[in-house]
Design a protein around this motif. Structure first.
Motif, PDB file in Angstrom:
ATOM      1  N   GLY A 182       1.109  -1.144   0.021  1.00 21.22           N
ATOM      2  CA  GLY A 182       0.175   0.114  -0.061  1.00 21.22           C
ATOM      3  C   GLY A 182       0.664   1.234   0.031  1.00 21.22           C
ATOM      4  N   GLY A 183       0.354   2.259   0.643  1.00 19.62           N
ATOM      5  CA  GLY A 183       1.150   3.865   0.163  1.00 19.62           C
ATOM      6  C   GLY A 183       1.928   4.393   1.724  1.00 19.62           C
ATOM      7  N   GLU A 184       2.022   3.624   2.083  1.00 19.52           N
ATOM      8  CA  GLU A 184       2.492   3.859   3.749  1.00 19.52           C
ATOM      9  C   GLU A 184       4.192   3.553   3.848  1.00 19.52           C
ATOM     10  N   LEU A 185       4.987   3.463   2.142  1.00 19.93           N
ATOM     11  CA  LEU A 185       6.289   4.272   2.461  1.00 19.93           C
ATOM     12  C   LEU A 185       6.874   5.136   1.645  1.00 19.93           C
ATOM     13  N   ASP A 186       8.016   5.037   1.969  1.00 17.05           N
ATOM     14  CA  ASP A 186       8.779   6.413   1.335  1.00 17.05           C
ATOM     15  C   ASP A 186       9.862   5.455   0.650  1.00 17.05           C
ATOM     16  N   VAL A 187       9.733   5.656  -0.511  1.00 16.00           N
ATOM     17  CA  VAL A 187      10.576   4.991  -1.878  1.00 16.00           C
ATOM     18  C   VAL A 187      11.041   5.442  -1.995  1.00 16.00           C
ATOM     19  N   ARG A 188      12.707   5.546  -2.082  1.00 13.70           N
ATOM     20  CA  ARG A 188      13.608   5.853  -2.539  1.00 13.70           C
ATOM     21  C   ARG A 188      14.317   5.028  -3.628  1.00 13.70           C
ATOM     22  N   GLU A 189      14.481   6.481  -4.656  1.00 16.38           N
ATOM     23  CA  GLU A 189      15.877   4.498  -5.840  1.00 16.38           C
ATOM     24  C   GLU A 189      17.289   4.980  -6.317  1.00 16.38           C
ATOM     25  N   LEU A 190      17.632   4.456  -6.546  1.00 16.09           N
ATOM     26  CA  LEU A 190      18.756   4.406  -7.341  1.00 16.09           C
ATOM     27  C   LEU A 190      19.142   3.102  -8.578  1.00 16.09           C
ATOM     28  N   THR A 191      19.209   3.491  -9.529  1.00 22.28           N
ATOM     29  CA  THR A 191      18.979   2.172 -10.662  1.00 22.28           C
ATOM     30  C   THR A 191      20.761   2.101 -11.311  1.00 22.28           C
ATOM     31  N   LEU A 192      20.571   1.007 -11.054  1.00 20.47           N
ATOM     32  CA  LEU A 192      22.398   0.094 -10.598  1.00 20.47           C
ATOM     33  C   LEU A 192      22.539  -0.250 -12.814  1.00 20.47           C
ATOM     34  N   PRO A 193      24.229  -0.186 -13.095  1.00 20.04           N
ATOM     35  CA  PRO A 193      23.882  -0.361 -14.326  1.00 20.04           C
ATOM     36  C   PRO A 193      23.718  -1.628 -15.132  1.00 20.04           C
ATOM     37  N   TRP A 194      23.473  -3.165 -14.064  1.00 20.03           N
ATOM     38  CA  TRP A 194      23.361  -4.266 -14.985  1.00 20.03           C
ATOM     39  C   TRP A 194      21.706  -3.740 -15.718  1.00 20.03           C
ATOM     40  N   PRO A 195      22.410  -4.455 -16.965  1.00 20.97           N
ATOM     41  CA  PRO A 195      23.334  -5.625 -17.866  1.00 20.97           C
ATOM     42  C   PRO A 195      24.475  -4.956 -18.610  1.00 20.97           C
ATOM     43  N   VAL A 196      23.828  -3.658 -18.429  1.00 20.17           N
ATOM     44  CA  VAL A 196      24.693  -3.187 -19.884  1.00 20.17           C
ATOM     45  C   VAL A 196      26.168  -2.580 -18.982  1.00 20.17           C
ATOM     46  N   VAL A 197      26.587  -2.840 -17.838  1.00 15.85           N
ATOM     47  CA  VAL A 197      28.174  -2.999 -17.795  1.00 15.85           C
ATOM     48  C   VAL A 197      27.450  -4.249 -16.889  1.00 15.85           C
ATOM     49  N   PRO A 198      27.977  -5.504 -16.683  1.00 15.54           N
ATOM     50  CA  PRO A 198      28.307  -6.871 -16.536  1.00 15.54           C
ATOM     51  C   PRO A 198      28.807  -6.487 -14.822  1.00 15.54           C
ATOM     52  N   PHE A 199      27.880  -7.952 -14.510  1.00 13.76           N
ATOM     53  CA  PHE A 199      28.256  -8.091 -12.631  1.00 13.76           C
ATOM     54  C   PHE A 199      29.686  -8.434 -12.354  1.00 13.76           C
ATOM     55  N   GLY A 200      29.870  -8.559 -11.482  1.00 17.80           N
ATOM     56  CA  GLY A 200      31.835  -8.838 -10.918  1.00 17.80           C
ATOM     57  C   GLY A 200      31.822  -9.133  -9.718  1.00 17.80           C
ATOM     58  N   PRO A 201      32.486  -9.179  -8.894  1.00 13.48           N
ATOM     59  CA  PRO A 201      33.087  -9.367  -7.385  1.00 13.48           C
ATOM     60  C   PRO A 201      33.186  -7.944  -7.379  1.00 13.48           C
ATOM     61  N   VAL A 202      32.316  -7.689  -6.035  1.00 11.86           N
ATOM     62  CA  VAL A 202      32.681  -6.641  -5.303  1.00 11.86           C
ATOM     63  C   VAL A 202      33.087  -6.931  -3.582  1.00 11.86           C
ATOM     64  N   GLY A 203      33.961  -6.063  -3.505  1.00 11.82           N
ATOM     65  CA  GLY A 203      34.318  -6.919  -2.147  1.00 11.82           C
ATOM     66  C   GLY A 203      34.597  -8.199  -2.003  1.00 11.82           C
ATOM     67  N   VAL A 247      31.308 -10.193  -1.585  1.00  5.97           N
ATOM     68  CA  VAL A 247      30.600 -10.499  -2.447  1.00  5.97           C
ATOM     69  C   VAL A 247      30.964 -11.222  -3.716  1.00  5.97           C
ATOM     70  N   ASP A 248      30.427 -11.782  -4.549  1.00  6.38           N
ATOM     71  CA  ASP A 248      30.499 -12.598  -6.379  1.00  6.38           C
ATOM     72  C   ASP A 248      29.097 -11.750  -7.193  1.00  6.38           C
ATOM     73  N   GLU A 249      29.507 -11.482  -7.777  1.00  5.99           N
ATOM     74  CA  GLU A 249      27.888 -11.068  -9.150  1.00  5.99           C
ATOM     75  C   GLU A 249      27.272 -10.293  -8.429  1.00  5.99           C
ATOM     76  N   ALA A 250      28.120  -8.866  -9.438  1.00  5.30           N
ATOM     77  CA  ALA A 250      26.835  -7.879  -8.081  1.00  5.30           C
ATOM     78  C   ALA A 250      27.751  -6.621  -8.981  1.00  5.30           C
ATOM     79  N   SER A 251      26.558  -5.848  -8.825  1.00  4.36           N
ATOM     80  CA  SER A 251      26.828  -3.860  -9.760  1.00  4.36           C
ATOM     81  C   SER A 251      28.443  -3.335  -9.057  1.00  4.36           C
ATOM     82  N   ASP A 252      28.934  -2.968  -9.411  1.00  4.67           N
ATOM     83  CA  ASP A 252      30.148  -2.161  -8.129  1.00  4.67           C
ATOM     84  C   ASP A 252      29.710  -0.613  -7.796  1.00  4.67           C
ATOM     85  N   VAL A 253      29.285  -0.546  -7.499  1.00  5.42           N
ATOM     86  CA  VAL A 253      28.125   0.166  -6.904  1.00  5.42           C
ATOM     87  C   VAL A 253      27.912   1.150  -5.727  1.00  5.42           C
ATOM     88  N   GLU A 254      28.954   0.180  -4.630  1.00  2.59           N
ATOM     89  CA  GLU A 254      28.758   0.535  -3.022  1.00  2.59           C
ATOM     90  C   GLU A 254      28.966   1.551  -2.820  1.00  2.59           C
TER      91      GLU A 254
END
Length: 339
Positions: A27-48, A50-57
């Motif tokens: 329903g409407g009780e959420l305050d939603v922020r947005e962040l758009t990640l680059p996948w799949p235009v930019v492939p995922f990979g290891p980040v820190g 973890v694996d198979e992630a977008s490099d957006v720490e």
């Protein structure tokens, strides 16, 4: 009190899908922020760690300030991110396994991590069947010849044509949600189905070596674990009947790719079809780019509009459970006691 949520979608599981699913479930009780990640235009990979992630720490850390819930597909839940996000309590990964989340660190930080099992089962099963038929009937090769203005009648020669599914034997290595669907599909073609899965007993269940030696078509559907790494090696490929076909739309770690190329180069295998690889993207100079009778797609088996919609709905449903104080349906780590 309004709950702050970060929708960290990408160009497949889009933010609009995540937000629509949240609105529908919560329903409407959420305050939603947005962040758009680059996948799949930019492939995922290891980040820190973890694996198979977008490099957006860094971007994720900024976006998570004051956020209690994050819904995402590819955002990296690393130890560094967790240390910078003290308000985070629920991290929902809209994929079949939360490989982009440090579960141990999340548990220690009191963050529950959920995932979306079965989201792409239909799409992957359909793609598997398409790959099986494409490799068996030489569809990509003959299309490429025709597009290049070449009509090759030699493809009709007996030694160059492939087998039919009807009356053949299809061996499935792994019998989860995807494997079961593939079994129904190939049975509809009139094929016998054999299954190897140490966790499942079903009609047609056999040991792996027997499955390989009896199957003219083999499709891999096992999960990536230490036990399954390299399970299909040179010795096991040699067990497959001459002229057989191998399909891997599961995980690259299951298969010895050099041994596969050897089996194709020698003509032992009629063909193979791959959607997953030991290194993605495939590096220049890889044998896979020059080995004959090989059909490849760039890790697309789970890609369908329905997969993205299902993924968003599955994680949104767990967000709703969290907000109602109910047990989470798909929690990957021990849920903190205060959930």
């Amino acid at each position: 009190m309004t709950v702050r949520v970060l929708a960290a979608g990408d160009h497949f599981v889009q933010n609009r899908l995540l937000i629509d699913a949240l609105r529908s479930e919560v329903g409407g009780e959420l305050d939603v922020r947005e962040l758009t990640l680059p996948w799949p235009v930019v492939p995922f990979g290891p980040v820190g760690e973890v694996d198979e992630a977008s490099d957006v720490e860094d971007e994720l850390i900024d976006a998570l300030r004051g956020v209690e819930i994050c819904v995402t597909q590819m955002a990296p839940l690393t130890r560094r991110v967790l240390e910078a996000a003290p308000d985070l309590k629920l991290f929902c990964v809209s994929r079949g396994g939360p490989v982009n989340a440090n579960l141990e660190a999340a548990t220690a930080a009191g963050v529950a991590v959920t995932f979306a099992p079965g989201r792409n089962a239909v799409a992957t099963a359909e793609h598997t069947l398409a790959m099986l038929l494409a490799a068996t009937r030489r569809i990509p090769q003959t299309h490429a010849d025709l597009a290049g203005g070449v009509w090759r009648g030699d493809y009709y020669m007996y030694d160059k044509v492939g087998p039919e599914l009807e009356g053949g034997t299809v061996g499935l290595v792994g019998y989860g949600a995807i494997g079961r669907r593939v079994a129904r599909m190939v049975a509809g073609f009139g094929a016998e189905v054999l299954v190897f899965d140490p966790y499942v007993e079903t009609p047609g269940s056999v040991e792996l070596d027997e499955l390989l030696s009896r199957s003219g078509f083999v499709s891999l559907h096992a999960r990536a674990t230490p036990e399954t790494t390299g399970m299909i090696d040179a010795a096991r490929l040699a067990l497959m009947p001459p002229g057989s076909v191998l399909v891997n739309c599961a995980r690259g770690s299951l298969l010895d790719y050099d041994a596969l190329c050897d089996a194709l180069d020698s003509g032992h295998l009629f063909g193979a079809a791959l959607d997953v690889f030991p290194e993605e993207p495939i590096p220049p100079g890889s044998r896979l780019l020059t080995t004959p009778n090989l059909v490849m797609t760039p890790h697309l088996a789970g890609a369908s509009k329905e997969t993205a919609v299902k993924a968003a709905r599955i994680v949104a449903a767990d967000v709703a459970r969290y907000l109602r104080g109910e047990p989470l349906a798909h929690c990957a780590n021990p849920a903190p006691a205060n959930l």
